[in-house]
Scaffold this motif. Structure first.
Motif, short mmCIF file in Angstrom:
data_model
loop_
_atom_site.label_atom_id
_atom_site.label_comp_id
_atom_site.label_asym_id
_atom_site.label_seq_id
_atom_site.Cartn_x
_atom_site.Cartn_y
_atom_site.Cartn_z
N ILE A 27 -5.25 5.85 1.37
CA ILE A 27 -4.18 4.98 1.08
C ILE A 27 -4.60 4.33 -0.25
N MET A 28 -3.76 3.87 -0.85
CA MET A 28 -3.78 2.95 -2.30
C MET A 28 -3.23 1.92 -1.92
N THR A 29 -3.97 0.80 -2.31
CA THR A 29 -3.45 -0.58 -2.12
C THR A 29 -3.03 -1.06 -3.70
N VAL A 30 -1.88 -1.18 -4.07
CA VAL A 30 -1.42 -1.72 -5.22
C VAL A 30 -1.99 -3.02 -5.53
N PHE A 31 -1.71 -4.18 -4.50
CA PHE A 31 -2.00 -5.61 -4.65
C PHE A 31 -2.18 -5.87 -3.16
N ARG A 68 0.77 -1.30 -0.18
CA ARG A 68 -0.07 -0.06 0.04
C ARG A 68 0.78 1.07 -0.18
N TYR A 69 0.34 2.26 -0.62
CA TYR A 69 1.19 3.57 -0.61
C TYR A 69 0.17 4.79 -0.37
N PRO A 70 0.61 5.77 0.44
CA PRO A 70 -0.26 6.76 0.60
C PRO A 70 -0.81 7.50 -0.87
N ASP A 71 -2.06 7.70 -1.06
CA ASP A 71 -2.33 8.13 -2.52
C ASP A 71 -2.20 9.51 -2.73
N GLY A 74 1.17 -7.55 -17.65
CA GLY A 74 0.03 -6.78 -16.97
C GLY A 74 0.11 -5.37 -17.56
N HIS A 75 -0.85 -4.57 -17.38
CA HIS A 75 -0.77 -3.47 -17.88
C HIS A 75 0.21 -2.30 -17.16
N SER A 76 0.57 -1.32 -17.76
CA SER A 76 1.25 -0.53 -16.94
C SER A 76 0.84 0.20 -15.73
N GLY A 77 1.37 0.23 -14.82
CA GLY A 77 0.87 0.85 -13.54
C GLY A 77 0.05 -0.29 -12.45
N CYS A 78 0.11 -1.73 -12.96
CA CYS A 78 -0.37 -2.49 -12.03
C CYS A 78 0.27 -3.01 -10.94
N GLY A 79 1.68 -2.77 -10.88
CA GLY A 79 2.22 -3.26 -9.83
C GLY A 79 3.52 -4.24 -10.02
N LYS A 80 3.78 -4.46 -11.16
CA LYS A 80 4.72 -5.53 -11.76
C LYS A 80 5.99 -4.97 -11.07
N SER A 81 6.46 -3.80 -11.41
CA SER A 81 7.74 -3.43 -11.08
C SER A 81 7.69 -3.24 -9.36
N THR A 82 6.95 -3.12 -8.70
CA THR A 82 6.75 -3.13 -7.35
C THR A 82 6.95 -4.65 -6.62
N ILE A 83 6.55 -5.53 -7.38
CA ILE A 83 6.74 -7.09 -7.11
C ILE A 83 7.99 -7.19 -7.25
N1 LIG Z 1 6.94 4.99 -4.03
C1 LIG Z 1 5.77 5.00 -4.54
N2 LIG Z 1 4.66 5.79 -3.82
C2 LIG Z 1 3.46 5.94 -4.12
N3 LIG Z 1 2.89 5.37 -5.05
C3 LIG Z 1 3.71 4.46 -5.75
C4 LIG Z 1 5.21 4.27 -5.63
N4 LIG Z 1 5.81 3.08 -6.41
C5 LIG Z 1 4.90 2.73 -7.26
N5 LIG Z 1 3.78 3.50 -6.79
C6 LIG Z 1 2.46 3.21 -7.46
O1 LIG Z 1 2.08 1.88 -7.39
C7 LIG Z 1 1.61 1.38 -8.80
C8 LIG Z 1 2.37 0.41 -9.35
O2 LIG Z 1 3.43 0.51 -9.82
P1 LIG Z 1 4.55 -0.16 -10.82
O3 LIG Z 1 4.84 -1.06 -9.77
O4 LIG Z 1 5.83 0.74 -11.01
O5 LIG Z 1 3.61 -0.63 -12.09
P2 LIG Z 1 4.10 -1.30 -13.27
O6 LIG Z 1 5.64 -1.83 -13.19
O7 LIG Z 1 3.19 -2.41 -13.23
O8 LIG Z 1 3.94 -0.57 -14.40
C9 LIG Z 1 1.44 2.66 -9.54
O9 LIG Z 1 0.10 3.31 -9.45
C10 LIG Z 1 2.43 3.55 -9.04
O10 LIG Z 1 1.75 4.97 -9.11
#
Ligand SMILES: Nc1ncnc2c1ncn2[C@@H]1O[C@H](COP(=O)(O)OP(=O)(O)O)[C@@H](O)[C@H]1O
Ligand SMILES: [Mg+2]
Lengths: 277, 300
Positions: free
Chosen positions: B22-26, B14-17, B43-52
């Motif tokens: 609060i925004m829950t990515v997954f 989760r991130y602060p939105d 997955g589509h851009s912004g879904c959270g792949k890089s975060t994982i």
């Molecule tokens: N450090 C952060 N603080 C707040 N929001 C974030 C942060 N990193 C990523 N996000 C949000 O998390 C979501 C997933 O990001 P990301 O994992 O980069 O997506 P992807 O790689 O699938 O395109 C996006 O909506 C992005 O805005």
């Protein structure tokens, strides 16, 4: 006309400007009459004495030739070669500068790495930085009780800020990707600092060092006019007291040349640490 | 049940939105990767792949959940997990060779300088970089060459797990094709476990043993795990002839085009969210089952 390169044309123009400038200067100074040509009356009223006036460039060249052909003579406290005077100034600049670098670069690293340190130290930096370095002089003289060391302290205090701020700025701005590369290779703090952060921030740090050396060279002249004794700043002031404007102009030129050489040294260093992304 | 080589359990981020909320990515994402497997996440851009991926690399900490590799919890970056970043992340002040060798030296502090350099050269040669090129700075290389260096740097360290974040996203199609082939070759020889992010369907089918499909965020889910039932070795011209190719491809297109939106935005009820296994195999089955009916069958 054969086409000259940009550099060649620029060089030609520089030489032309120099020659024309010197000619105008030379022509603008009324020639002093030789003693033989003076009338009886002029001789009696002291007209034969060297008059204080702005000298023509030809005289400055003669002076320069004399001084530079024997730059290191030492004939007592008030009569030293230009090389010795400049040597003293460079020695003071480099000692103060080096001490400043030893404090500023590690401290800047710390500030750049830690947002807390940055916030905590920022108010002090903001207040101390705008103080004219010469304003410290009385305090330095009183506390250190030594004019030599006080001059070095003034150099220290004026060179520290650009290096400190640029180091902090450069370190804070290192791309997170590069830090991540270091982290995924388990480099450890010290290794990361030296193999990733330092080279990444080096161009910004060296820019700060270059600004600092420029300021230090500006300030040393004023500082030496105040503390006296030796150095190029003292030399200028001393020759002014002697009303020897030829020497004053000559030493002004030397200040410019040395300043340029110092700057060029740092420009070279800057090129050495630069990288293209 | 024994744990898979790489195990992701109830991973939540989760991130602060930015507006006080609060925004829950997954939430509660749960899946595994077996040793030696090549898994691609799509997955589509912004879904959270890089975060994982950053969490798997140990570069970021999840809000909650655990990642274990080889039975040990991931709690920070490690040489056991090599990363190929989307923007290559080469150090621009080092030559190509040094960009690889500094990593090798970090992995093998006991090696002699000569050995480190030779090992680095070998891996650069594997991705087609030899001769003068390896003494150039990254800024003097093309995008494709930079990505090759980045891949060589990661493989040269023999990490147990290789993480690639959209490694070919910025490359033209021809270059991408060549480097994909090189990647397949090195992977085939090394038997390493690979976890790769992409948004290119054809790339995913060519490379993967298994594709994880992610729905859109927020509350993105790893909704399906699609087995790529096309035998290896594969090459891009032959796989399109395989009877399963278009069935799989259609399934993926369907998912990304429609169902990734339909399934998005649901909070988990606290239970582990496991992907559903999808296996599409038209080889050696009864005559003429239309792909559509088979798909419906596997998706129930
Ligand atoms: N450090 C952060 N603080 C707040 N929001 C974030 C942060 N990193 C990523 N996000 C949000 O998390 C979501 C997933 O990001 P990301 O994992 O980069 O997506 P992807 O790689 O699938 O395109 C996006 O909506 C992005 O805005
Ligand atoms: Mg991404």
């Amino acid at each position: 006309m054969p086409s000259l390169s940009l550099n060649q044309r620029a060089l030609l123009m520089s030489v032309l400007i120099l020659v024309v400038g010197l000619l105008i200067w030379e022509a603008a100074i009324p020639a002093q009459k030789a003693v033989g040509e003076l009338t009886e009356y002029e001789r009696l009223t002291g007209g034969g004495a060297q008059k204080a006036g702005v000298p023509p460039p030809s005289q400055v060249f003669v002076k320069a030739w004399e001084e530079l052909s024997n730059p290191f003579y030492d004939a007592g406290p008030n009569d030293k070669g230009i090389g010795i005077q400049i040597g003293y100034s460079i020695y003071r600049v480099l000692s103060g500068y080096l001490m400043a670098a030893i404090v500023a670069i590690p401290l800047g690293f710390l500030i750049g790495m830690s947002p807390v340190a940055y916030k905590a130290l920022n108010p002090f930096i903001q207040v101390l930085r705008p103080i004219s370095p010469l304003a410290w002089m009385p305090l330095a003289l009183f506390i250190i009780q030594d004019s030599e060391a006080s001059a070095i302290f003034v150099i220290f205090i004026c060179s520290i800020w650009p290096m400190l701020l640029n180091t902090a700025f450069g370190v804070a701005g290192v791309r997170q990707d590069w830090v991540n590369v270091a982290r995924t290779h388990e480099l450890g703090h010290i290794k990361t600092a030296f193999t990733v952060i330092l080279p990444a921030a080096a161009p910004t740090i060296v820019t700060g060092m270059r600004i600092s050396i420029g300021i230090a060279w500006l300030v040393i002249v004023a500082a030496e006019m105040l503390v006296g004794g030796t150095g190029i700043g003292y030399y200028v002031w001393n020759e002014w007291n002697n009303l020897d404007l030829t020497s004053v102009i000559f030493s002004i030129m030397m200040i410019g040349v040395v300043g340029m050489l110092l700057d060029m040294a740092f420009a070279t260093l800057q090129r050495a640490v630069a990288y293209a992304e | 049940m024994t744990k898979p080589f790489l195990s992701i359990e109830n991973l939540t981020q989760r991130y602060p939105d930015g507006q006080g909320g609060i925004m829950t990515v997954f939430e509660d994402a749960t899946f595994g990767v077996e040793k030696g497997e090549f898994v691609v996440i799509l997955g589509h851009s912004g879904c959270g792949k890089s975060t994982i991926m950053n969490i798997l690399a140990g570069l970021a900490d999840p809000t909650s959940g655990v990642v274990t590799m080889d039975g040990r919890e991931v709690s920070g970056p490690s040489l056991d997990r090599g990363v190929v970043f989307q923007n290559y992340s080469l150090l621009p002040w080092l030559s190509t060779l040094k960009n690889v060798s500094f990593g090798v030296a970090a992995r093998h502090p006991d090696w002699s300088k000569a050995k480190v350099l030779e090992h680095s050269r070998n891996y650069l040669a594997m991705v087609g970089l030899e001769g003068d090129v390896i003494h150039r700075k990254p800024s003097q290389l093309s995008g494709g060459m930079r990505q090759r260096v980045s891949i060589a740097r990661a493989f040269a360290n023999h990490p147990k797990l290789l993480l690639l974040d959209e490694p070919f996203g910025a490359l033209d199609a021809l270059t991408r094709g060549t480097i994909q082939d090189e990647l397949l070759k090195i992977w085939g020889d090394s038997g390493q476990t690979v976890f790769m992010i992409t948004h290119d369907i054809d790339e995913a089918i060519l490379l993967a043993d298994r594709i994880l499909l992610m729905t859109n965020g927020p509350f993105a889910r790893v909704a399906e795990s699609v087995d790529i039932t096309i035998p290896r070795p594969r090459n891009r011209t032959d796989i399109v002839e395989h009877p399963n190719y278009y069935a799989i491809r259609n399934h993926l297109v369907q998912f990304l085009g429609k169902r990734s939106k339909d399934l998005a935005g649901q909070a988990s009820d606290g239970a582990a969210q496991r992907p559903e296994t999808v296996r599409i195999d038209l080889t050696g089955t009864a005559k003429d089952p239309t792909p559509e009916t088979r798909l419906r069958a596997v998706n129930t």
